[in-house]
Design an enzyme around this catalytic site. Structure first.
Site: not given
Length: 225
Positions: A13, A53, A70
């Site tokens: 990722c 994620v 993020s």
């Protein structure tokens, strides 16, 4: 004693890599927990509203708090952790940096299409979109070596994982993305040497990315053939 920060991660990722780079730049200890996004554990779905994620789990006096997205995680790291500042002090310049972080996310959306499509027409459309965006970045860059000159910033943390894709793509085919962007090429090379960028993924990253392309029967592999 366990690290107060726990980062829920996936090995490929690029959004996870942003957070890892920010933590590494500030020399913050953390625990990294990799999960399989194709088989998400129940405990993860309970703490990640979007099922994506990264998730940063922060230990507090009132229990664990899970942060998702993020850029939100990077902003929290910047605001709460000691170490070098990763955002400019000037509010206007800081806002500009946040805008370029969003631009990096838009670039990642095009890259997703480039690496997963099986259709040659879509592939070429995404290749051109990526090249056009990097041409725009070229016009925004100064003398370097980083996005904001000699100071590493969160914009660098956002773009380093994007460039990492091309370490594998370039071994497969010449896509011509960076042909007319010398400043971007220099920036890419500088970020590749950065210790925080290097530790953001494991040594098996290239193999995992190639396996990912095969799983999608990506047109990129046919271009390589």
């Amino acid at each position: 004693m366990a690290a107060p920060l726990k980062l829920i991660s996936h090995k490929l990722c690029p959004y996870v890599q942003r957070a890892v780079i920010a933590l590494a730049e500030k020399n913050v200890p953390f625990e990294r927990v990799d999960i399989d996004l194709a088989n998400k554990p129940d405990w993860f779905l309970k703490i990640s509203p979007l099922g994506k994620v990264p998730v940063l789990v922060v230990a507090t006096a009132r229990g664990e708090v899970a942060l998702f997205e993020s850029n939100v995680i990077c902003e929290y790291i910047e605001e709460t952790q000691a170490g070098p500042k990763l955002h400019p002090g000037d509010p206007l310049v800081r806002a500009e940096h946040r805008a370029w972080m969003e631009f990096g996310s838009a670039l990642l959306s095009d890259l997703w299409g480039l690496e997963t499509t099986t259709d040659p027409t879509t592939f070429e459309s995404k290749r051109q979109a990526v090249a056009t965006k990097f041409a725009r970045v070229e016009r925004a860059l100064g003398e370097g070596p980083f996005f904001a000159g000699d100071r590493f910033s969160l914009v660098d943390a956002v773009f380093a994982p994007i460039f990492r894709y091309f370490d594998v793509f370039d071994e497969l085919a010449d896509l011509g993305i960076f042909k007319d962007t010398p400043k971007v090429r220099g920036w890419r090379a500088e970020l590749a040497r950065r210790p925080s960028v290097q530790v953001a993924v494991g040594a098996d990253y290239p193999q995992l990315l190639r396996a990912f392309l095969k799983r999608y029967d990506a047109h990129l592999l046919k271009v390589a053939a």
